[in-house]
Scaffold this motif. Structure first.
Motif, PDB file in Angstrom:
ATOM      1  N   GLY A  86       0.815  -1.213   0.000  1.00  0.00           N
ATOM      2  CA  GLY A  86       0.000   0.000   0.000  1.00  0.00           C
ATOM      3  C   GLY A  86       0.842   1.253   0.000  1.00  0.00           C
ATOM      4  N   VAL A  87       2.169   1.114   0.078  1.00  0.00           N
ATOM      5  CA  VAL A  87       3.071   2.266   0.120  1.00  0.00           C
ATOM      6  C   VAL A  87       3.312   2.781  -1.294  1.00  0.00           C
ATOM      7  CG1 VAL A  87       5.377   3.070   0.776  1.00  0.00           C
ATOM      8  CG2 VAL A  87       4.194   1.369   2.191  1.00  0.00           C
ATOM      9  N   ASN A  88       2.742   3.928  -1.596  1.00  0.00           N
ATOM     10  CA  ASN A  88       2.857   4.500  -2.940  1.00  0.00           C
ATOM     11  C   ASN A  88       3.896   5.615  -2.928  1.00  0.00           C
ATOM     12  OD1 ASN A  88       2.514   5.266  -5.557  1.00  0.00           O
ATOM     13  ND2 ASN A  88       0.417   6.003  -5.329  1.00  0.00           N
ATOM     14  N   GLU A  89       5.175   5.217  -2.858  1.00  0.00           N
ATOM     15  CA  GLU A  89       6.260   6.180  -2.818  1.00  0.00           C
ATOM     16  C   GLU A  89       7.297   5.817  -3.872  1.00  0.00           C
ATOM     17  OE1 GLU A  89       7.855   6.213   1.101  1.00  0.00           O
ATOM     18  OE2 GLU A  89       6.015   6.962   2.033  1.00  0.00           O
ATOM     19  N   VAL A  90       7.644   6.781  -4.704  1.00  0.00           N
ATOM     20  CA  VAL A  90       8.585   6.521  -5.797  1.00  0.00           C
ATOM     21  C   VAL A  90       9.937   6.088  -5.259  1.00  0.00           C
ATOM     22  CG1 VAL A  90       9.822   7.559  -7.740  1.00  0.00           C
ATOM     23  CG2 VAL A  90       7.415   8.125  -7.342  1.00  0.00           C
ATOM     24  N   ASP A  91      10.438   6.770  -4.224  1.00  0.00           N
ATOM     25  CA  ASP A  91      11.759   6.440  -3.680  1.00  0.00           C
ATOM     26  C   ASP A  91      11.794   5.002  -3.159  1.00  0.00           C
ATOM     27  OD1 ASP A  91      12.630   8.954  -4.285  1.00  0.00           O
ATOM     28  OD2 ASP A  91      12.413   9.760  -2.239  1.00  0.00           O
ATOM     29  N   THR A  92      10.716   4.599  -2.496  1.00  0.00           N
ATOM     30  CA  THR A  92      10.646   3.232  -1.967  1.00  0.00           C
ATOM     31  C   THR A  92      10.640   2.223  -3.118  1.00  0.00           C
ATOM     32  OG1 THR A  92       9.362   4.007  -0.078  1.00  0.00           O
ATOM     33  CG2 THR A  92       9.333   1.650  -0.521  1.00  0.00           C
TER      34      THR A  92
END
Length: 456
Positions: A86-92
């Protein structure tokens, strides 16, 4: 290492795991799916079961998904990892890809795209494992399961190489194409594949000669009927995780070839009169008497089917290229024929195998077997009747007159002596077979018989 189909789903949300498992089973029916809600158990599960693919959440108690990703890639380098979070982060996402993730999905993304990614990942793992098996097999020069090939008699290095190749690809989910002239042993190799990969499951042969599109669909997929007791179970259902051997693929109508392509690619099928699809767990082995490339150029094979069948291909040599095997096969068929006919095996003339080495054998092994059965049925216990062999040899390769000049001594032999010497030599070369000797001498069998009777 078994088929690249095992998938482990890891997430601390049990309800999401159940939903994802059901969805993937529908989108990728060939997959075998396990679930795990406790991140601490993942590495232990992977030590026991060979997973081709892990779908991993990032935010979990005890161990994070990023920590597990690095550990899996370090300890299980042949396993692919897809992050589903569910983590919508580009860096991740970038960081996960850098550490070896095959793909990265957000839980709200289209599940159909996830299904496509899962299937691609399974294909990649399968190709890698097959390459490694083939490499290890050819470096090793020995067979790990020689019993699977015990029904094929050979000492030809080229054919033994085919054994090693088949052993290396036996567990691949991809179809196998076996090319070879009629009578070269294609069905025997299909049996080898069955013994290597799924000996406890069925081997079902579907002869495609004379089959039309409707018959093919009913035979392969089965047919549902509203009338009780009239439904027909198809070969795919019967085979389960076994082998379906499609004999002579060039005989299959083009419209049926399109359906076959879809089954192989999608790993599911629709029974006739049904709108519901079912998973296809079987593996296809396909044979052809002619090179598939030439059949495609003639318009007899669809190009998509042609390229789909190039994953694993065996090309069986004709008997005329297996000269080392002729003596072995001849003696084997003599023993077999004598046993079937309840006769004492007649001795095989030493010259016969040498003469057969120059015969082209258009019917290959089946032709040699038929010749031998015919010869044994005509023989006495003292000698094998070689007439069937000589008739075939002379029909294809008529005796040539020797142009080498004959050198005589100081005294010329009489015509009678020369005639007798020729007859003796012809009878010796044909193992006392009058018919073959008469053809060699250019006279009728009755004329030769009269001369032999006169001798006595």
């Amino acid at each position: 290492m078994l088929l690249a189909r095992n998938i482990l789903l890891v997430d601390d949300e049990a309800s999401w795991l159940r939903t994802l498992s059901v969805t993937l089973q529908r989108l990728v029916p060939e997959a075998v799916i396990d679930t795990c809600v406790d991140s601490r158990q993942v590495m232990n599960r992977m030590a026991v079961t060979d997973y081709a693919l892990v779908l991993l959440d990032l935010t979990m108690p005890y161990q994070s998904g990023e920590q597990l990703l690095q550990q899996i890639r370090l300890e299980q380098p042949h396993t692919r990892v897809i992050i589903v979070t569910g983590v919508n982060e580009v860096d991740t996402a970038v960081n996960c890809i850098k550490h070896g993730a095959y793909d990265y999905f957000i839980k709200t993304d289209d599940v159909a795209d996830l299904g496509h990614s899962v299937r691609r990942a399974l294909e990649v793992v399968g190709l890698e494992r097959n390459y490694q098996r083939i490499k290890d097999s050819f470096l090793s020069k020995t067979l790990s399961q020689p019993k699977a090939f015990s029904h094929i008699l050979t000492c030809e290095p080229a054919l033994i190489d085919q054994f090693r190749y088949l052993e290396a690809i036996a567990f691949s989910p991809e179809p196998i194409l076996i090319e070879g002239e009629t009578g070269t042993g294609k069905q025997a190799f299909a049996k080898c594949c069955h013994l290597l990969s799924s000996p406890d499951a069925p081997l079902i042969t579907v002869n495609l000669a004379g089959i039309d599109a409707q018959q093919f669909a009913a035979q392969l997929f089965g047919q549902l009927s509203q009338t009780p007791g009239q439904s027909v179970t198809g070969a795919i259902h019967k085979a389960a995780k076994g082998i379906i051997y499609l004999k002579d693929i060039a005989e299959l109508p083009l419209e049926s070839q399109a359906i076959l392509v879809e089954v192989i690619e999608q790993k599911h099928y629709f029974p006739v009169n049904s709108d519901q699809h079912y998973p296809a767990h079987c593996r296809f082995v396909v044979s052809s008497q002619h090179p598939l490339m030439s059949l495609m150029q003639q318009g007899k094979i669809r190009s998509d089917l042609f390229y789909l069948l190039q994953s694993h291909k065996l090309n069986l040599p004709p008997l005329r290229e297996r000269r080392l095997d002729i003596t072995i096969l001849l003696n084997h068929f003599v023993e077999l024929a004598a046993q079937e006919l309840n006769l004492t095996p007649p001795p095989v003339p030493s010259e016969l195998a040498k003469q057969l080495q120059h015969y082209p054998f258009p019917g290959n092994i089946n032709e040699l077997k038929s010749m031998t059965i015919d010869a044994v049925s005509r023989s006495s216990a003292n000698a094998l009747n070689i007439a069937p062999f000589m008739q075939a040899i002379n029909a294809v390769m008529p005796p040539q007159l020797d142009s080498t000049p004959i050198h005589f001594g100081a005294e010329l032999p009489t015509l009678a002596a020369m005639s007798q010497a020729l007859i003796d030599e012809a009878m010796s070369r044909t193992a006392q077979n009058q018919t073959a000797a008469a053809k060699m001498l250019g006279i009728s069998q009755s004329a030769l018989s009269r001369r032999l009777t006169k001798e006595k």
